[in-house]
Design an enzyme around this catalytic site. Structure first.
Site, PDB file in Angstrom:
ATOM      1  N   LYS A   1       2.638 -11.566   8.828  1.00 46.17           N
ATOM      2  CA  LYS A   1       1.612 -12.002   7.865  1.00 46.17           C
ATOM      3  C   LYS A   1       2.202 -12.934   6.824  1.00 46.17           C
ATOM      4  O   LYS A   1       3.422 -12.931   6.559  1.00 46.17           O
ATOM      5  CB  LYS A   1       0.939 -10.812   7.179  1.00 46.17           C
ATOM      6  CG  LYS A   1       1.855  -9.912   6.336  1.00 46.17           C
ATOM      7  CD  LYS A   1       2.102 -10.379   4.905  1.00 46.17           C
ATOM      8  CE  LYS A   1       3.093  -9.509   4.167  1.00 46.17           C
ATOM      9  NZ  LYS A   1       3.622 -10.083   2.929  1.00 46.17           N
TER      10      LYS A   1
ATOM     11  N   ASP B   1       1.963  -2.334   3.398  1.00 46.33           N
ATOM     12  CA  ASP B   1       1.640  -3.470   4.276  1.00 46.33           C
ATOM     13  C   ASP B   1       1.444  -3.066   5.735  1.00 46.33           C
ATOM     14  O   ASP B   1       1.387  -3.936   6.600  1.00 46.33           O
ATOM     15  CB  ASP B   1       2.789  -4.497   4.238  1.00 46.33           C
ATOM     16  CG  ASP B   1       2.805  -5.300   2.952  1.00 46.33           C
ATOM     17  OD1 ASP B   1       1.853  -5.192   2.169  1.00 46.33           O
ATOM     18  OD2 ASP B   1       3.784  -6.046   2.765  1.00 46.33           O
TER      19      ASP B   1
HETATM   20  O1  C5P Z   1       4.748   0.133   0.298  1.00 44.30           O
HETATM   21  P1  C5P Z   1       6.130  -0.318   0.561  1.00 44.30           P
HETATM   22  O2  C5P Z   1       7.045   0.798   0.976  1.00 44.30           O
HETATM   23  O3  C5P Z   1       6.222  -1.485   1.479  1.00 44.30           O
HETATM   24  O4  C5P Z   1       6.656  -0.852  -0.812  1.00 44.30           O
HETATM   25  C1  C5P Z   1       8.016  -1.097  -1.023  1.00 44.30           C
HETATM   26  C2  C5P Z   1       8.256  -1.215  -2.518  1.00 44.30           C
HETATM   27  O5  C5P Z   1       7.609  -2.415  -3.016  1.00 44.30           O
HETATM   28  C3  C5P Z   1       7.686  -0.099  -3.363  1.00 44.30           C
HETATM   29  O6  C5P Z   1       8.577   0.976  -3.455  1.00 44.30           O
HETATM   30  C4  C5P Z   1       7.507  -0.787  -4.705  1.00 44.30           C
HETATM   31  O7  C5P Z   1       8.752  -0.927  -5.365  1.00 44.30           O
HETATM   32  C5  C5P Z   1       7.086  -2.190  -4.299  1.00 44.30           C
HETATM   33  N1  C5P Z   1       5.610  -2.333  -4.255  1.00 44.30           N
HETATM   34  C6  C5P Z   1       4.927  -2.342  -5.457  1.00 44.30           C
HETATM   35  N2  C5P Z   1       3.561  -2.475  -5.434  1.00 44.30           N
HETATM   36  C7  C5P Z   1       2.889  -2.609  -4.274  1.00 44.30           C
HETATM   37  C8  C5P Z   1       3.572  -2.616  -3.040  1.00 44.30           C
HETATM   38  C9  C5P Z   1       4.951  -2.478  -3.075  1.00 44.30           C
HETATM   39  O8  C5P Z   1       5.518  -2.246  -6.533  1.00 44.30           O
HETATM   40  N3  C5P Z   1       1.567  -2.736  -4.317  1.00 44.30           N
END
Ligand code: C5P
Length: 287
Positions: A7, A131
């Site tokens: 993406k 994601d």
């Molecule tokens: O959801 P995911 O594990 O991919 O997110 C990785 C990190 O990215 C989270 O721990 C956070 O630090 C950051 N993040 C965030 N806000 C979001 C998505 C991700 O701060 N909406």
């Protein structure tokens, strides 16, 4: 075998940091036809093997695909005895949700093996990462919450892209942390982009591409500014950092221009590799 798309965020507005450590997002995900392929085969125990763009990919429970298999097995009430072979084409730690695509493909593959209905997969995807739900859906979609609440966005114009892949990665938490340190985003409204997508005009869409995390990525990797300028000078309609970076995404007038710009970017030495792709691409599917 299940393939799942990469993406690029056409709009990524980062709002307040929530008590759970995630940021409130308003984003527009757009799937492109650059795919990772996962083969899930019954085996004596859970294992992950990776081919292709594999540098830095963990082969244990730190791998999101491993966790996806464990989650589906738990839902099915079985032991996760499966071998996952991941053929990677999506850059690692590149801001294109490659790990999330692998998890989405694994959810579909393991759900097929263990008779779990596809309708429960978005909920499992949201437990794995912000994601992961999107590559299940594909196309173009508005994402809210922490990015996991999705609504498909109409608009079927084909968009032609060049992706300039860097010789290093940026971790997603590092990008969000840097944005917080810099004082947060300056998000414009998403509606003009949605109107441009409905109109299907690449020039209008190019003018509305926006990414709050670009500021963070450029602060962590200042050389990306030169990569973006080079692509624009070569005739791209727009250049933005993809997600949390460091991959740069260039929207091009047409397929011919995309292949010309990809070649010229590679010759200019401003990136490790280039990929030509188009979107919107379909979500995770058995192939
Ligand atoms: O959801 P995911 O594990 O991919 O997110 C990785 C990190 O990215 C989270 O721990 C956070 O630090 C950051 N993040 C965030 N806000 C979001 C998505 C991700 O701060 N909406």
């Amino acid at each position: 075998m299940v393939r799942a798309p990469a993406k690029v965020n056409l709009h990524l507005g980062v709002g307040a940091l929530r008590p759970d450590g995630f940021h409130e997002l308003v984003t527009v995900f757009h799937a492109v036809d650059l795919y990772d392929v996962v083969t899930a085969t019954p085996a004596p125990e859970l294992s992950v093997a990776v081919r292709g763009e594999a540098e830095g990919v963990p082969l244990d429970s730190r791998n999101l695909a491993w966790r996806a298999a464990a989650l589906v097995a738990d839902r099915a009430g079985v032991v996760p005895n499966v071998r996952l072979e991941i053929a990677k084409a999506i850059p690692v730690a590149g801001g294109m949700a490659g790990g999330s695509a692998d998890a989405a493909a694994t959810l579909v593959g393991c759900a097929t093996l263990w008779d779990v209905p596809r309708s429960v997969l978005p909920e499992l995807a949201a437990q794995l990462g912000s994601d992961v739900a999107f590559p299940l859906l594909g196309g173009t979609a508005l994402g809210t919450g922490r990015g996991e609440i999705l609504t498909s966005v109409p608009g079927d114009a084909t968009l032609h892209w060049v992706f300039a892949v860097a010789d290093h990665g940026i971790s997603t938490p590092a990008a969000y942390g840097e944005l917080d340190r810099l004082g947060g985003g300056a998000t414009p409204a998403v509606e003009p982009l949605l109107a441009a997508l409905r109109a299907g005009d690449p020039k209008l869409i190019a003018a509305r591409l926006y990414n709050d995390l670009e500021r963070a990525a450029l602060s962590l990797a200042p050389a990306l500014r030169h990569t973006l300028d080079t692509g624009r000078d070569l005739g791209a309609l727009a250049g933005i950092v993809s997600g949390s970076g460091p991959t740069c995404a260039f929207l091009c007038p047409d397929a011919l221009a995309a292949s010309r710009i990809a070649g010229a970017l590679a010759s200019a030495g401003v990136c490790r590799a280039t990929r030509v792709a188009s979107g919107p691409a379909p979500g995770a599917a058995i192939v």
